[in-house]
Design an enzyme around this catalytic site. Sequence first.
Site, PDB file in Angstrom:
ATOM      1  N   SER A   8       0.841  -1.195   0.000  1.00  0.00           N
ATOM      2  CA  SER A   8       0.000   0.000   0.000  1.00  0.00           C
ATOM      3  C   SER A   8       0.876   1.245   0.000  1.00  0.00           C
ATOM      4  CB  SER A   8      -0.926  -0.019   1.223  1.00  0.00           C
ATOM      5  OG  SER A   8      -0.198  -0.338   2.391  1.00  0.00           O
ATOM      6  N   GLU A  10       0.895   5.521   1.044  1.00  0.00           N
ATOM      7  CA  GLU A  10       0.215   6.563   1.848  1.00  0.00           C
ATOM      8  C   GLU A  10       0.463   7.953   1.254  1.00  0.00           C
ATOM      9  OE1 GLU A  10       0.577   6.177   6.141  1.00  0.00           O
ATOM     10  OE2 GLU A  10       1.022   8.323   6.278  1.00  0.00           O
ATOM     11  N   ASP A 102      -1.959  13.474  16.728  1.00  0.00           N
ATOM     12  CA  ASP A 102      -1.131  14.426  17.492  1.00  0.00           C
ATOM     13  C   ASP A 102      -1.669  15.806  17.206  1.00  0.00           C
ATOM     14  OD1 ASP A 102       0.837  12.745  18.642  1.00  0.00           O
ATOM     15  OD2 ASP A 102       1.777  12.539  16.670  1.00  0.00           O
ATOM     16  N   PHE A 210      11.674  14.773  10.836  1.00  0.00           N
ATOM     17  CA  PHE A 210      10.546  13.856  11.055  1.00  0.00           C
ATOM     18  C   PHE A 210      10.895  12.822  12.118  1.00  0.00           C
ATOM     19  CE2 PHE A 210       8.534  13.602   6.509  1.00  0.00           C
ATOM     20  CZ  PHE A 210       7.864  14.764   6.748  1.00  0.00           C
ATOM     21  N   HIS A 260       4.048  -1.034   3.577  1.00  0.00           N
ATOM     22  CA  HIS A 260       3.230   0.177   3.415  1.00  0.00           C
ATOM     23  C   HIS A 260       4.222   1.327   3.216  1.00  0.00           C
ATOM     24  CE1 HIS A 260      -0.146   2.965   4.243  1.00  0.00           C
ATOM     25  NE2 HIS A 260       0.719   3.666   4.969  1.00  0.00           N
TER      26      HIS A 260
HETATM   27  P1  FAD Z   1      -2.275   5.371  20.841  1.00  0.00           P
HETATM   28  O1  FAD Z   1      -2.324   3.938  20.366  1.00  0.00           O
HETATM   29  O2  FAD Z   1      -3.447   5.899  21.528  1.00  0.00           O
HETATM   30  O3  FAD Z   1      -0.953   5.547  21.625  1.00  0.00           O
HETATM   31  C1  FAD Z   1      -0.475   6.840  21.984  1.00  0.00           C
HETATM   32  C2  FAD Z   1       0.296   6.771  23.305  1.00  0.00           C
HETATM   33  O4  FAD Z   1      -0.600   6.508  24.388  1.00  0.00           O
HETATM   34  C3  FAD Z   1       1.341   5.653  23.365  1.00  0.00           C
HETATM   35  O5  FAD Z   1       2.408   6.140  24.104  1.00  0.00           O
HETATM   36  C4  FAD Z   1       0.631   4.507  24.088  1.00  0.00           C
HETATM   37  O6  FAD Z   1       1.536   3.679  24.781  1.00  0.00           O
HETATM   38  C5  FAD Z   1      -0.296   5.272  25.039  1.00  0.00           C
HETATM   39  N1  FAD Z   1      -1.600   4.597  25.202  1.00  0.00           N
HETATM   40  C6  FAD Z   1      -2.337   3.999  24.239  1.00  0.00           C
HETATM   41  N2  FAD Z   1      -3.492   3.537  24.741  1.00  0.00           N
HETATM   42  C7  FAD Z   1      -3.496   3.841  26.057  1.00  0.00           C
HETATM   43  C8  FAD Z   1      -4.433   3.635  27.108  1.00  0.00           C
HETATM   44  N3  FAD Z   1      -5.600   3.025  26.883  1.00  0.00           N
HETATM   45  N4  FAD Z   1      -4.112   4.100  28.334  1.00  0.00           N
HETATM   46  C9  FAD Z   1      -2.920   4.733  28.563  1.00  0.00           C
HETATM   47  N5  FAD Z   1      -1.998   4.954  27.593  1.00  0.00           N
HETATM   48  C10 FAD Z   1      -2.289   4.528  26.355  1.00  0.00           C
HETATM   49  N6  FAD Z   1      -1.170  11.206  13.037  1.00  0.00           N
HETATM   50  C11 FAD Z   1      -2.119  12.047  12.582  1.00  0.00           C
HETATM   51  O7  FAD Z   1      -2.404  13.066  13.239  1.00  0.00           O
HETATM   52  N7  FAD Z   1      -2.779  11.809  11.405  1.00  0.00           N
HETATM   53  C12 FAD Z   1      -2.545  10.704  10.664  1.00  0.00           C
HETATM   54  O8  FAD Z   1      -3.156  10.509   9.621  1.00  0.00           O
HETATM   55  C13 FAD Z   1      -1.561   9.772  11.125  1.00  0.00           C
HETATM   56  N8  FAD Z   1      -1.295   8.628  10.465  1.00  0.00           N
HETATM   57  C14 FAD Z   1      -0.425   7.705  10.991  1.00  0.00           C
HETATM   58  C15 FAD Z   1      -0.242   6.471  10.342  1.00  0.00           C
HETATM   59  C16 FAD Z   1       0.619   5.519  10.867  1.00  0.00           C
HETATM   60  C17 FAD Z   1       0.761   4.195  10.155  1.00  0.00           C
HETATM   61  C18 FAD Z   1       1.349   5.801  12.046  1.00  0.00           C
HETATM   62  C19 FAD Z   1       2.314   4.795  12.600  1.00  0.00           C
HETATM   63  C20 FAD Z   1       1.179   7.017  12.693  1.00  0.00           C
HETATM   64  C21 FAD Z   1       0.279   7.972  12.193  1.00  0.00           C
HETATM   65  N9  FAD Z   1       0.048   9.192  12.826  1.00  0.00           N
HETATM   66  C22 FAD Z   1      -0.889  10.068  12.341  1.00  0.00           C
HETATM   67  C23 FAD Z   1       0.783   9.542  14.045  1.00  0.00           C
HETATM   68  C24 FAD Z   1       0.021   9.126  15.307  1.00  0.00           C
HETATM   69  O9  FAD Z   1      -1.213   9.814  15.391  1.00  0.00           O
HETATM   70  C25 FAD Z   1       0.900   9.483  16.494  1.00  0.00           C
HETATM   71  O10 FAD Z   1       2.009   8.623  16.548  1.00  0.00           O
HETATM   72  C26 FAD Z   1       0.202   9.565  17.820  1.00  0.00           C
HETATM   73  O11 FAD Z   1       1.097  10.182  18.745  1.00  0.00           O
HETATM   74  C27 FAD Z   1      -0.216   8.234  18.411  1.00  0.00           C
HETATM   75  O12 FAD Z   1      -1.231   7.664  17.719  1.00  0.00           O
HETATM   76  P2  FAD Z   1      -1.681   6.162  18.035  1.00  0.00           P
HETATM   77  O13 FAD Z   1      -2.874   5.906  17.252  1.00  0.00           O
HETATM   78  O14 FAD Z   1      -0.554   5.239  17.927  1.00  0.00           O
HETATM   79  O15 FAD Z   1      -2.080   6.339  19.587  1.00  0.00           O
END
Ligand code: FAD
Length: 281
Positions: A8, A10, A102, A210, A260
């Site tokens: 894929s 992005e 973020d 980055f 990806h």
């Molecule tokens: P989470 O899985 O929620 O994790 C974030 C942090 O919180 C981690 O440190 C984790 O250990 C902790 N955590 C998770 N769940 C819990 C819980 N239940 N209780 C306590 N702590 C917890 N960002 C954007 O803004 N837009 C995008 O389109 C985007 N696309 C991305 C695509 C990919 C493939 C990747 C890898 C990242 C992308 N990001 C994007 C970045 C991402 O949003 C950031 O890395 C963000 O800081 C964390 O997102 P996450 O979904 O991994 O969060």
Amino acid sequence: MSQDRRYSFEFFPTKTDAGHEKLLATARQLATYNPDFFSCTYGAGGSTRDRTLNTVLQLESEVKVPAAPHLSCVGDSKDDLRGLLSEYKAAGIKRIVALRGDLPSGMGMASGEMRHANDLVEFIREETGDHFHIEVAAYPEMHPQARNFEDDLANFVRKANAGADSAITQYFFNADCYFYFVERVRAMGVNIPIVPGIMPITNYSKLARFSDACGAEIPRWIRKQLEAYGDDTLSIQRFGEQVITEMCEQLLQGGAPGLHFYTLNQADASLAVWNNLKLPR
Ligand code: FAD
């Protein structure tokens, strides 16, 4: 090489018409390689809501490749997300990349009704059942805000248990961290495919910026060579292509279920790696 692997690309939604045309041209070029899907990022807090939506719809209808919007939960209300999910569902979109997101600095972390990606995965399942294939993010080198590696693994497992179907990793330049991460989560009972996210190397200063922000480590041997090339873009690209091709070979030989590519809306660097690997078209 197994045929059931998935590949894929992005994109990020652009602000200008010219940028958008360039994105579509890149997508048309990449579409000739028959990828499994395209994905398009989302600005946390909804800053790219319409642009992500329109890009995804256009990639499906005009470029004719299945497209997956990214969706993040910080800074968006449940009503906003519900509305977006129903628009995607009505448009026939079948895959979503579910993230925490973020927020830009200054917007604070506590806004929005959901704080973590596992909340969003749960919400998507509650609202839309099994309609969407849900991808989540994985961090083989640990998410930069995680308390520690074990905690981050447990949080990844939460997302899988909340109903994620597969995961895409943050990029990395060291295949061992990917294999270690996969081994650890398998031992914790999680069997969803974890697809390596691949960042082609084309520009050192951008990559360094980055990588600092997202916690991806550029190994010293790579960093030192990139630094030494200075403004010699051609050498940076040649070296980058070789390093990324070799890492992808290792990943696929070691059982990675696909790749990806973070294209940054450019085709050439990803396609160079694809061609070197002789991936199926
Ligand atoms: P989470 O899985 O929620 O994790 C974030 C942090 O919180 C981690 O440190 C984790 O250990 C902790 N955590 C998770 N769940 C819990 C819980 N239940 N209780 C306590 N702590 C917890 N960002 C954007 O803004 N837009 C995008 O389109 C985007 N696309 C991305 C695509 C990919 C493939 C990747 C890898 C990242 C992308 N990001 C994007 C970045 C991402 O949003 C950031 O890395 C963000 O800081 C964390 O997102 P996450 O979904 O991994 O969060």
